[in-house]
Design a protein around this motif. Structure first.
Motif, PDB file in Angstrom:
ATOM      1  N   ALA A 102      -9.360  -0.686   1.309  1.00  0.00           N
ATOM      2  CA  ALA A 102      -9.059  -1.121  -0.057  1.00  0.00           C
ATOM      3  C   ALA A 102      -8.470   0.055  -0.813  1.00  0.00           C
ATOM      4  N   LEU A 103      -7.557  -0.241  -1.729  1.00  0.00           N
ATOM      5  CA  LEU A 103      -6.881   0.812  -2.496  1.00  0.00           C
ATOM      6  C   LEU A 103      -6.734   0.372  -3.938  1.00  0.00           C
ATOM      7  N   ASP A 104      -7.100   1.268  -4.852  1.00  0.00           N
ATOM      8  CA  ASP A 104      -6.958   0.977  -6.278  1.00  0.00           C
ATOM      9  C   ASP A 104      -6.233   2.153  -6.927  1.00  0.00           C
ATOM     10  N   ALA A 105      -5.046   1.898  -7.436  1.00  0.00           N
ATOM     11  CA  ALA A 105      -4.271   2.952  -8.091  1.00  0.00           C
ATOM     12  C   ALA A 105      -4.838   3.200  -9.485  1.00  0.00           C
ATOM     13  N   SER A 106      -5.183   4.453  -9.766  1.00  0.00           N
ATOM     14  CA  SER A 106      -5.760   4.824 -11.054  1.00  0.00           C
ATOM     15  C   SER A 106      -4.675   5.268 -12.027  1.00  0.00           C
ATOM     16  N   ILE A 116      -6.005   8.033  -6.724  1.00  0.00           N
ATOM     17  CA  ILE A 116      -6.217   6.700  -6.182  1.00  0.00           C
ATOM     18  C   ILE A 116      -7.638   6.626  -5.624  1.00  0.00           C
ATOM     19  N   ARG A 117      -8.201   5.433  -5.690  1.00  0.00           N
ATOM     20  CA  ARG A 117      -9.531   5.189  -5.131  1.00  0.00           C
ATOM     21  C   ARG A 117      -9.356   4.364  -3.868  1.00  0.00           C
ATOM     22  N   ILE A 118      -9.985   4.806  -2.794  1.00  0.00           N
ATOM     23  CA  ILE A 118      -9.826   4.113  -1.527  1.00  0.00           C
ATOM     24  C   ILE A 118     -11.177   3.895  -0.853  1.00  0.00           C
ATOM     25  N   ASP A 119     -11.268   2.836  -0.077  1.00  0.00           N
ATOM     26  CA  ASP A 119     -12.360   2.646   0.883  1.00  0.00           C
ATOM     27  C   ASP A 119     -11.773   2.999   2.230  1.00  0.00           C
ATOM     28  N   GLU A 145       0.826  -1.202   0.000  1.00  0.00           N
ATOM     29  CA  GLU A 145       0.000   0.000   0.000  1.00  0.00           C
ATOM     30  C   GLU A 145       0.865   1.260   0.000  1.00  0.00           C
TER      31      GLU A 145
END
Length: 229
Positions: free
Chosen positions: A201-205, A151-154, A137
């Protein structure tokens, strides 16, 4: 002042200027004549410095110049060792390895007596509590900061409520127990701070955010009243 010290000072001054700077300005800052400045610039070029420009136009140092063997004071060596040891113990694995590599590279070009100061430094980093955030992360966030990508995170707040966010990360703060992202939050329309250990949760854009990070960081410093580093 020795010529070697003068050349090192010239490199340091050029590093501080991101755009071409006039020879007269450089000479005044260094306290030398224009003739001496021009001669020193040619010497550095011959040693491999990527200095572009000419008299009457200005000079700029392009990235990539490898400094010749350096001389450090005892305090400077202690600062390097202490900082590198902290990073190697408290940062993610990749950054920790980079810190150890920095010390090894510096040690390789130092005279033997100064090299011993690195090996025998009495400044140590004490044990700390384990960091909840994982290496993956932190590494992903560092990459997003460097590349100026969203980045998209929860994210879970202090009460445990989770919300989906799209943020523009501009900096990361390293505390003893937690790591914090400084970011622009699209949901809130403002700068917010996010504890990495609360990111579920993490999603790298691949999407770049529309503003330059340096500009945003300066704005954040001004809003928070935090002196720029």
């Amino acid at each position: 002042m020795s010529r070697a010290q003068r050349l090192l000072d010239l490199i340091q001054v050029l590093r501080r200027h991101r755009r071409a700077v006039a020879g007269a300005v450089l000479a005044e800052e260094l306290g030398v004549s224009l003739r001496t400045l021009y001669r020193d610039i040619e010497t550095l070029k011959a040693q491999g410095a990527h200095i572009e420009g000419e008299a009457g136009v200005g000079y700029v140092l392009r990235p990539g110049f490898m400094l010749p063997p350096l001389m450090f004071s005892e305090e400077e060596i202690e600062a390097l060792v202490l900082g590198s040891r902290w990073v190697s113990e408290r940062a993610d694995g990749a950054l920790g390895k980079a810190a150890r590599n920095v010390l090894a590279k510096i040690g390789a070009v130092l005279p033997d007596d100064l090299k011993r100061d690195i090996d025998t430094s009495g400044l140590l980093i004490g044990p700390g509590e384990p960091i909840a955030a994982g290496d993956a992360e932190i590494a992903a966030i560092r990459q997003a900061i460097r590349s100026e990508r969203k980045i998209r995170i929860d994210y879970a707040d202090g009460q445990g409520s989770v919300s989906a966010r799209v943020v523009w990360p501009i900096a990361m703060a390293f505390y003893d127990r937690v790591r914090v992202i400084v970011a622009w939050c699209e949901l809130r329309g403002d700068y917010r701070h996010f504890r990495i250990d609360r990111i579920a949760a993490l999603d790298a854009s691949e999407e770049r955010y529309p503003r330059r990070r340096a500009v945003m960081l300066k704005q954040w410093h001004a809003i928070r009243g935090v002196p720029e580093q």
